[in-house]
Scaffold this active site. Structure first.
Site, PDB file in Angstrom:
ATOM      1  N   MET A   1       0.851  -1.192   0.000  1.00 33.26           N
ATOM      2  CA  MET A   1       0.000   0.000   0.000  1.00 33.26           C
ATOM      3  C   MET A   1       0.890   1.245   0.000  1.00 33.26           C
ATOM      4  SD  MET A   1      -3.429  -1.017   2.027  1.00 33.26           S
ATOM      5  CE  MET A   1      -2.849  -0.773   3.683  1.00 33.26           C
ATOM      6  N   GLY A   2       2.139   1.088  -0.421  1.00 32.50           N
ATOM      7  CA  GLY A   2       3.031   2.237  -0.544  1.00 32.50           C
ATOM      8  C   GLY A   2       3.595   2.694   0.793  1.00 32.50           C
ATOM      9  N   ALA A   3       4.120   3.947   0.820  1.00 35.08           N
ATOM     10  CA  ALA A   3       4.855   4.471   1.982  1.00 35.08           C
ATOM     11  C   ALA A   3       5.906   3.435   2.386  1.00 35.08           C
ATOM     12  CB  ALA A   3       3.905   4.797   3.140  1.00 35.08           C
TER      13      ALA A   3
ATOM     14  N   GLY B   1      11.068  -2.877   5.523  1.00 32.29           N
ATOM     15  CA  GLY B   1      10.352  -4.160   5.517  1.00 32.29           C
ATOM     16  C   GLY B   1       9.932  -4.522   4.100  1.00 32.29           C
ATOM     17  N   HIS B   2       9.326  -3.548   3.393  1.00 34.65           N
ATOM     18  CA  HIS B   2       8.930  -3.807   2.003  1.00 34.65           C
ATOM     19  C   HIS B   2      10.156  -4.082   1.136  1.00 34.65           C
ATOM     20  CE1 HIS B   2       5.547  -0.970   3.230  1.00 34.65           C
ATOM     21  NE2 HIS B   2       4.897  -2.037   2.832  1.00 34.65           N
TER      22      HIS B   2
ATOM     23  N   ASP C   1       2.351  -9.056   9.520  1.00 32.04           N
ATOM     24  CA  ASP C   1       0.910  -9.255   9.350  1.00 32.04           C
ATOM     25  C   ASP C   1       0.643 -10.760   9.354  1.00 32.04           C
ATOM     26  OD1 ASP C   1      -0.016  -6.452   8.872  1.00 32.04           O
ATOM     27  OD2 ASP C   1       1.499  -6.593   7.320  1.00 32.04           O
TER      28      ASP C   1
ATOM     29  N   GLN D   1      -2.797 -12.051   8.309  1.00 31.94           N
ATOM     30  CA  GLN D   1      -2.959 -11.777   6.871  1.00 31.94           C
ATOM     31  C   GLN D   1      -2.217 -12.819   6.041  1.00 31.94           C
ATOM     32  OE1 GLN D   1      -2.748  -7.803   4.775  1.00 31.94           O
ATOM     33  NE2 GLN D   1      -0.671  -8.457   4.338  1.00 31.94           N
TER      34      GLN D   1
ATOM     35  N   VAL E   1      10.907  -7.013   9.799  1.00 30.80           N
ATOM     36  CA  VAL E   1      12.083  -6.140   9.867  1.00 30.80           C
ATOM     37  C   VAL E   1      11.820  -5.114  10.968  1.00 30.80           C
ATOM     38  CG1 VAL E   1      13.497  -4.479   8.590  1.00 30.80           C
ATOM     39  CG2 VAL E   1      12.605  -6.501   7.438  1.00 30.80           C
TER      40      VAL E   1
HETATM   41  O1  PAF Z   1      -0.089  -5.731   3.740  1.00 26.32           O
HETATM   42  C1  PAF Z   1      -0.505  -4.831   2.985  1.00 26.32           C
HETATM   43  O2  PAF Z   1       0.177  -3.836   2.735  1.00 26.32           O
HETATM   44  C2  PAF Z   1      -1.891  -4.979   2.360  1.00 26.32           C
HETATM   45  O3  PAF Z   1      -2.768  -5.600   3.238  1.00 26.32           O
HETATM   46  C3  PAF Z   1      -1.869  -5.685   1.001  1.00 26.32           C
HETATM   47  C4  PAF Z   1      -1.398  -7.121   1.137  1.00 26.32           C
HETATM   48  C5  PAF Z   1      -0.971  -4.941   0.044  1.00 26.32           C
HETATM   49  C6  PAF Z   1      -3.278  -5.720   0.402  1.00 26.32           C
HETATM   50  O4  PAF Z   1      -3.768  -4.429   0.203  1.00 26.32           O
END
Ligand code: PAF
Length: 306
Positions: free
Chosen positions: A32-34, A38-39, A160, A163, A185
């Protein structure tokens, strides 16, 4: 391959199909950006393991139960693009709800119930109980993103935790992609990286450290031989209940091999400890699989602060 940035779902779908037609393996990191470390760790893993790496940046309205939270969610697509190019990503794409779900939105722009994907039993309890409809929104967009990108592998963070179980179900229901869940992270001090951390003051960041130190203290109990679910959950809650600046939502344990909506009781063979709490303006979550790798690091850091 050079970095591409596309602002259309249809264009991204065509780009990914062309890479697959060339026989390339496509790795995918939905976000979801920002973007934070970690990403970028997920992106780097994909770059190592796949021929091309695709990242989606879409703040998915379907998974927000609070419009104010959606409004305040941090966004900086230019900074995201710069970070992704540097990390070796090949395609970043963005889109809108109507582009993702053509023909499935009503006149108010709300998605038709028939287009929603059920998140399955892993949505029961904890985050699923605290955030109504959240996991249906996650399952629906993740399913759609998998259709658009059709990756061979997709990468998610363990922060998450619940998730990640739902995403595995979504992938299994459509026969792929292969899901890789990467370790959380953390900052030097132990705070789990999250886009929402941007909204914490320095003092609130300090307060938030109690989440990881509480997890570390339960991990120490586990390592010392404690296996009783209720004892572990109570120890986690009591480390958080009176912590300054923190309003506890839940502190719980679950069998790491088998999700249950309800709290387990009695002796556990494997255990993940999970917490959610409001700190200042932000609701934070964190978790730890007890007795596993990255735990030691938190424990050391938490110990070194006292
Ligand atoms: O973890 C996230 O950033 C969101 O839940 C995802 C998996 C991108 C779905 O919108």
């Amino acid at each position: 391959m050079s970095f591409h940035r596309l602002g259309s779902v249809a264009a991204a779908e065509a780009w990914c199909a062309a890479r697959r037609d060339e026989g390339k393996s496509v790795g995918f990191v939905p976000t979801m950006g920002a973007l934070h470390d970690g990403h970028l760790t997920l992106v780097e893993r994909s770059v190592r393991e796949c021929d091309v790496t695709v990242v989606s940046v879409f703040v998915n309205p379907l998974q927000f139960d609070d419009p104010a939270d959606l409004e305040r969610y941090p966004r900086d697509e230019d900074a995201d693009a710069r970070a992704l190019e540097e990390a070796g990503c090949d395609l970043m794409f963005t889109g809108t709800l109507p582009e993702f779900f053509p023909g499935s939105l009503d006149e108010q722009g709300s998605i038709e119930p028939g287009a929603l994907i059920s998140p399955g039993p892993a949505a029961e309890g904890l985050e699923g109980a605290s955030r109504s409809g959240h996991f249906t929104g996650v399952a629906t967009i993740v399913h759609r993103l998998f259709e658009v990108v059709n990756p061979s592998r997709a990468y998610f963070g363990r922060k998450d935790y619940q998730q990640s179980l739902i995403v595995r179900e979504v992938a299994a229901s459509r026969g792929g992609p292969q899901i890789t869940v990467c370790p959380t992270v953390r900052t030097e001090a132990g705070l789990a990286r999250s886009s929402r951390n941007e909204r914490l003051s320095e003092a609130e960041r300090e307060d938030a450290l109690v989440l990881s130190s509480a997890l570390a203290s339960v991990d120490a109990l586990w390592r010392a031989g404690e296996r009783d679910a209720e004892v572990l959950a109570r120890a986690l809650a009591s480390a958080l209940e009176s912590a300054p600046g923190v309003r506890l939502d839940y502190a719980a344990v679950r069998d790491a091999e088998r999700w249950t909506g309800a709290d387990p009781s009695g002796p556990m063979e494997s255990c993940v400890a999970l917490v959610a709490a409001q700190v200042g303006p932000v609701r934070l979550i964190d978790n730890l699989v007890l007795g596993e790798g990255d735990v030691c690091e938190i424990a050391t850091r938490a110990g070194s602060r006292t």
